[in-house]
Motif scaffolding. Sequence first.
Motif, PDB file in Angstrom:
ATOM      1  N   GLY A  62      34.642  34.489  -7.120  1.00 49.35           N
ATOM      2  CA  GLY A  62      33.215  34.425  -6.746  1.00 49.35           C
ATOM      3  C   GLY A  62      32.573  34.473  -7.759  1.00 49.35           C
ATOM      4  O   GLY A  62      31.154  33.619  -7.686  1.00 49.35           O
ATOM      5  N   VAL A  63      32.401  35.471  -8.737  1.00 52.59           N
ATOM      6  CA  VAL A  63      31.315  35.598  -9.850  1.00 52.59           C
ATOM      7  C   VAL A  63      31.419  34.259 -10.693  1.00 52.59           C
ATOM      8  O   VAL A  63      30.453  33.831 -10.915  1.00 52.59           O
ATOM      9  CB  VAL A  63      31.740  36.769 -10.581  1.00 52.59           C
ATOM     10  CG1 VAL A  63      30.971  36.868 -11.984  1.00 52.59           C
ATOM     11  CG2 VAL A  63      31.534  38.084  -9.992  1.00 52.59           C
ATOM     12  N   ILE A  64      32.682  33.917 -10.897  1.00 57.93           N
ATOM     13  CA  ILE A  64      32.860  32.646 -12.029  1.00 57.93           C
ATOM     14  C   ILE A  64      32.289  31.162 -11.083  1.00 57.93           C
ATOM     15  O   ILE A  64      31.386  30.800 -11.792  1.00 57.93           O
ATOM     16  CB  ILE A  64      34.225  32.405 -12.245  1.00 57.93           C
ATOM     17  CG1 ILE A  64      34.868  33.804 -12.913  1.00 57.93           C
ATOM     18  CG2 ILE A  64      34.664  30.996 -13.001  1.00 57.93           C
ATOM     19  CD1 ILE A  64      36.296  33.760 -13.060  1.00 57.93           C
ATOM     20  N   ASP A  65      32.451  31.332  -9.953  1.00 56.78           N
ATOM     21  CA  ASP A  65      32.004  30.003  -9.238  1.00 56.78           C
ATOM     22  C   ASP A  65      30.484  29.986  -9.098  1.00 56.78           C
ATOM     23  O   ASP A  65      29.751  29.163  -9.596  1.00 56.78           O
ATOM     24  CB  ASP A  65      32.438  29.986  -7.802  1.00 56.78           C
ATOM     25  CG  ASP A  65      33.890  29.569  -7.861  1.00 56.78           C
ATOM     26  OD1 ASP A  65      34.597  29.151  -8.862  1.00 56.78           O
ATOM     27  OD2 ASP A  65      34.647  29.677  -6.822  1.00 56.78           O
ATOM     28  N   GLN A  66      29.866  31.232  -8.876  1.00 57.73           N
ATOM     29  CA  GLN A  66      28.550  31.339  -8.271  1.00 57.73           C
ATOM     30  C   GLN A  66      27.681  31.256  -9.764  1.00 57.73           C
ATOM     31  O   GLN A  66      26.653  30.630  -9.881  1.00 57.73           O
ATOM     32  CB  GLN A  66      28.098  32.554  -7.582  1.00 57.73           C
ATOM     33  CG  GLN A  66      27.994  32.246  -6.336  1.00 57.73           C
ATOM     34  CD  GLN A  66      27.609  33.637  -5.577  1.00 57.73           C
ATOM     35  OE1 GLN A  66      28.362  34.505  -5.272  1.00 57.73           O
ATOM     36  NE2 GLN A  66      26.207  33.634  -5.442  1.00 57.73           N
ATOM     37  N   ALA A  67      28.107  32.132 -10.862  1.00 58.48           N
ATOM     38  CA  ALA A  67      27.292  32.200 -12.003  1.00 58.48           C
ATOM     39  C   ALA A  67      27.566  31.413 -12.994  1.00 58.48           C
ATOM     40  O   ALA A  67      27.058  31.132 -14.113  1.00 58.48           O
ATOM     41  CB  ALA A  67      27.467  33.524 -12.547  1.00 58.48           C
ATOM     42  N   PHE A  68      28.893  30.937 -13.025  1.00 60.68           N
ATOM     43  CA  PHE A  68      29.386  30.030 -14.086  1.00 60.68           C
ATOM     44  C   PHE A  68      29.918  28.647 -13.737  1.00 60.68           C
ATOM     45  O   PHE A  68      30.800  27.963 -14.515  1.00 60.68           O
ATOM     46  CB  PHE A  68      30.472  30.896 -14.852  1.00 60.68           C
ATOM     47  CG  PHE A  68      30.044  32.161 -15.454  1.00 60.68           C
ATOM     48  CD1 PHE A  68      29.353  32.206 -16.770  1.00 60.68           C
ATOM     49  CD2 PHE A  68      30.120  33.391 -14.797  1.00 60.68           C
ATOM     50  CE1 PHE A  68      29.027  33.362 -17.356  1.00 60.68           C
ATOM     51  CE2 PHE A  68      29.273  34.408 -15.485  1.00 60.68           C
ATOM     52  CZ  PHE A  68      28.879  34.580 -16.581  1.00 60.68           C
ATOM     53  N   ASP A  69      29.554  28.289 -12.582  1.00 64.61           N
ATOM     54  CA  ASP A  69      29.961  26.906 -12.148  1.00 64.61           C
ATOM     55  C   ASP A  69      31.447  26.746 -12.102  1.00 64.61           C
ATOM     56  O   ASP A  69      31.993  25.399 -12.264  1.00 64.61           O
ATOM     57  CB  ASP A  69      29.365  25.760 -12.612  1.00 64.61           C
ATOM     58  CG  ASP A  69      28.586  25.011 -11.815  1.00 64.61           C
ATOM     59  OD1 ASP A  69      28.354  25.321 -10.942  1.00 64.61           O
ATOM     60  OD2 ASP A  69      27.834  24.031 -12.369  1.00 64.61           O
ATOM     61  N   GLY A  70      32.325  27.831 -11.933  1.00 66.31           N
ATOM     62  CA  GLY A  70      33.636  27.727 -11.819  1.00 66.31           C
ATOM     63  C   GLY A  70      34.457  27.596 -13.253  1.00 66.31           C
ATOM     64  O   GLY A  70      35.814  27.887 -13.387  1.00 66.31           O
ATOM     65  N   TYR A  71      33.558  27.745 -14.357  1.00 61.64           N
ATOM     66  CA  TYR A  71      34.297  27.996 -15.700  1.00 61.64           C
ATOM     67  C   TYR A  71      34.376  29.297 -16.079  1.00 61.64           C
ATOM     68  O   TYR A  71      33.425  30.151 -16.040  1.00 61.64           O
ATOM     69  CB  TYR A  71      33.085  27.389 -16.678  1.00 61.64           C
ATOM     70  CG  TYR A  71      33.053  25.713 -16.753  1.00 61.64           C
ATOM     71  CD1 TYR A  71      34.112  24.823 -17.646  1.00 61.64           C
ATOM     72  CD2 TYR A  71      32.117  24.985 -15.848  1.00 61.64           C
ATOM     73  CE1 TYR A  71      33.593  23.488 -17.408  1.00 61.64           C
ATOM     74  CE2 TYR A  71      31.932  23.710 -15.996  1.00 61.64           C
ATOM     75  CZ  TYR A  71      32.818  22.954 -16.743  1.00 61.64           C
ATOM     76  OH  TYR A  71      32.688  21.673 -16.593  1.00 61.64           O
ATOM     77  N   GLY A  72      35.677  29.453 -16.647  1.00 62.51           N
ATOM     78  CA  GLY A  72      35.953  30.875 -16.858  1.00 62.51           C
ATOM     79  C   GLY A  72      37.284  31.375 -16.374  1.00 62.51           C
ATOM     80  O   GLY A  72      37.979  30.514 -15.641  1.00 62.51           O
ATOM     81  N   SER A  73      38.118  32.320 -17.207  1.00 56.08           N
ATOM     82  CA  SER A  73      39.430  32.587 -16.877  1.00 56.08           C
ATOM     83  C   SER A  73      39.367  34.038 -16.259  1.00 56.08           C
ATOM     84  O   SER A  73      38.977  34.826 -17.102  1.00 56.08           O
ATOM     85  CB  SER A  73      40.380  32.276 -17.964  1.00 56.08           C
ATOM     86  OG  SER A  73      40.036  31.456 -18.561  1.00 56.08           O
ATOM     87  N   PRO A  74      39.806  34.310 -14.887  1.00 54.72           N
ATOM     88  CA  PRO A  74      39.767  35.597 -14.357  1.00 54.72           C
ATOM     89  C   PRO A  74      40.749  36.554 -15.396  1.00 54.72           C
ATOM     90  O   PRO A  74      41.799  35.998 -15.668  1.00 54.72           O
ATOM     91  CB  PRO A  74      39.964  35.535 -12.948  1.00 54.72           C
ATOM     92  CG  PRO A  74      40.507  34.021 -12.852  1.00 54.72           C
ATOM     93  CD  PRO A  74      40.159  33.297 -14.008  1.00 54.72           C
ATOM     94  N   ILE A  75      40.428  37.828 -15.284  1.00 50.09           N
ATOM     95  CA  ILE A  75      41.198  38.531 -15.990  1.00 50.09           C
ATOM     96  C   ILE A  75      41.548  39.789 -15.319  1.00 50.09           C
ATOM     97  O   ILE A  75      40.573  40.141 -14.349  1.00 50.09           O
ATOM     98  CB  ILE A  75      40.983  38.988 -17.425  1.00 50.09           C
ATOM     99  CG1 ILE A  75      39.564  39.396 -17.311  1.00 50.09           C
ATOM    100  CG2 ILE A  75      40.991  37.764 -18.330  1.00 50.09           C
ATOM    101  CD1 ILE A  75      38.935  40.122 -18.608  1.00 50.09           C
TER     102      ILE A  75
END
Lengths: 508, 315
Positions: A298-311
């Motif tokens: 949710g964080v990656i989608d909302q704040a980074f438009d889906g870019y980023g790799s969850p860890i």
Amino acid sequence: MKKRILALVLLVCVLSAALTGCGGGSKEDSPENRKTANELNVGIAQDLDDSLDPHKAVAAGTKEVMFNVFEGLVKPTPEGDLVPAIAETYTISDDHLTYTFHLRQGVKFHNGDTVTAEDVKYSIQRCADATETGVLQVAAFSAVTKLETPDESTVVITLAEPANEFLSYLTCAVLPADYDRQDTAPVGTGPFRFVSRTAQDSIVLERFDDYWGTPAQLSKVTFKIIENADTIMMSLQSGAVDLFAHLTITQAEQLGEGFTVAEGTMNLVQAMYLNNGEKPFDDVRVRQALCYAVDKQGVIDQAFDGYGSPIGSSMYPAFAKYFDPSLTDYYSHDTARAKALLAEAGYPDGFSMTITVPSNYQPHIDTAQVIAQQLKDIGVTAELQLVEWGTWLSDVYAGRQFQSTVIGVDASNMTARALLERFTSTASNDFINYENAEYDALFAQAQASYDDAVQTAIYKQMERNLTENAANVYIQDMADLVAVRKGLEGVRFYPIYVLDLSALRYAG
Amino acid sequence: MKYAAKRLLTLILTMLVVSFLAFAAFSLISGNAAEIMLGTQATPERVAALEHELGLDRPLLVRYGAWLAGFFTGDLGVSYSYRQPVWELIGPKTAVTLWLSLLSFLLIVLVSIPLGVVCARYAGGALDGAHTAFNQFCMAVPSFFTGILLSWLFGIVLHWFTPGAFPGLARFGSAVKYLLFAAVAIAIPRIAMTVRMLRSTILSEMQKDYVRTAISRGNDRSGVLVRHVLKNALVPVVTFLAQTMAEIVAGSIVVEQVFGIPGLGRMLVVSIANRDYPVVQAIVVILAFWVVLSGTAADLINGRIDPRLRLGGET
């Protein structure tokens, strides 16, 4: 009165002459002219307001640029391996205690001197002792018992006990022994040599023609410091800069025609770091509740438009060898479970907390805002406190006076130790006050083992320990978006935070 | 001469007070240079060692005394962050900011005085009404926004200059051209203010008896306005412009960021964030000098415009 009017008229004339006359100078700094001259302008958001001495530089932004100027006995590759640099070959004795380096013949410093075994010895000794103020001690060098130079081009390092990762620390920059102006006029052996720095304006590097290896493609690179987000976009579009790393998603999307966007990873462990020594986060159930309540995707989608790799722990995917993907979903998003855990810990109605965030890092602020929103669902009221970077360092990092903070932690070299050692209870940089006997024991075990597979397995266990005890609310390794003017190629990403310019070139 | 001595004394006093306040302010906020320099590598021992090397472990007054002694012997010290002599760092930036400020000031004076006169002359008309509305708008739009707009229009669309590629004062013509766009951004709201002020002082001056007398003797309105009224109306405006001169430097901090101009403004902001005292002190003193100088210039100019003002000061 007449005289004054005359003076004014004159002034206007001079001004307009200056404006029209010198407008189209032949040396105009444009992308076309730079391409002809084989030069490049790179934008960076952070000034190198630091010592330029690689043994003293602290800021990630400084190291990122100076990576092009310095080398050690070995150096990292984009794939995450170590290859010989100043050393041509090396051997490790069977007992893993003696490292013998044979230096490459004729490696030159940027000042023209030839690298000798003495220079190597001086550089390692300097980081081991750290008696010179400002030099940062390399803890791994404390294991060195003997540092010998049997001849001009051989260096023998003897360790007290085997240390599997020792080689990684020999990326430590080799500097000329008798040179004392590294702070402001650094001299190394890398593919680029340092030319000048103008505070808050620019850093200029030029290709080092006597480089021992594959020479850099570009003849000159000018780093321009541009802090303002709008100005960054303007500079790219106007042609003032050709390449800009670490753009935000919004910026990358605004770029338009003339650019391609290369996507890599930032190589940071972005998390909401929790002060494990303070109420209410001294209770593992509360920390776990937060982990369940926060939805990373949710964080990656909302704040980074889906870019980023969850860890899911203090390790990012680029360190493929050490990364354990099964930890990422250890706490799947589950508000009911989070609430239950909070109730069990004695907070059935939630509580209020503060998230301290450095005000100069917009991605972390954005992340904190989304987290605060998500925490509302379990009755936790999180208030954002924006502080200056200096205050953050002093209060949060050094002083450990905080409840929680959103930040990205980087690795100073390519070892798991660089990311995991800080959570041992005796580490001076254990800013979250993590204390776990099992973790400490595992770390000691990892250091003692020189079998790579065994050590890797232990490091993975340490990562699991951090996850199970919910040391922090791990979020992601952010995407690194690099804007590259069309016609340029050769952007390379590393598993550490560097900007390698040596392979960049104009196509065709 | 007495006047000059008085001014000089004011100047020195102002700089002393300002520099001490800046010094003291730093000891009140958290974070110090050593901690920031060490960043995430800070350990208590390292911080203590570095503080000692930088002399930060000495009491405030001792440090201030040392700085003052250096200042009067022409030694501004060495920047903590850059480890370079302070003057070497900020010298070129002072020149850039000076040129930017002068350009902005010139624009303000050249545009606002004629415009103010015209507005006053045609007060109440349709043109004046439209201008008042426009004036309000100009005052309300912040400089950084105007700056972005100007960069976009003249840089990206029209290609009159290359935003982000300040050529440096060595190429003076190109540099002035570049600075001019930033100067416009700084000048616009201040032109609007000056015009409004000049318009209202002229209008109130026009109500005075001597104006009525002059007109009744057959002089035409415009002639009276330029020859008699303007001189009287200018006195408060000059004082206001002197304040503006001081403000321009403050205004340039933001605009320098937008245009990517390597001036004092950016340097000041960053040095404060880095707790780089030697640099901050030097810039603060330069700014104080600037402010006092503008005030002095205003007094001198007003003395020329209105000889009555000279009686008190000069002998």
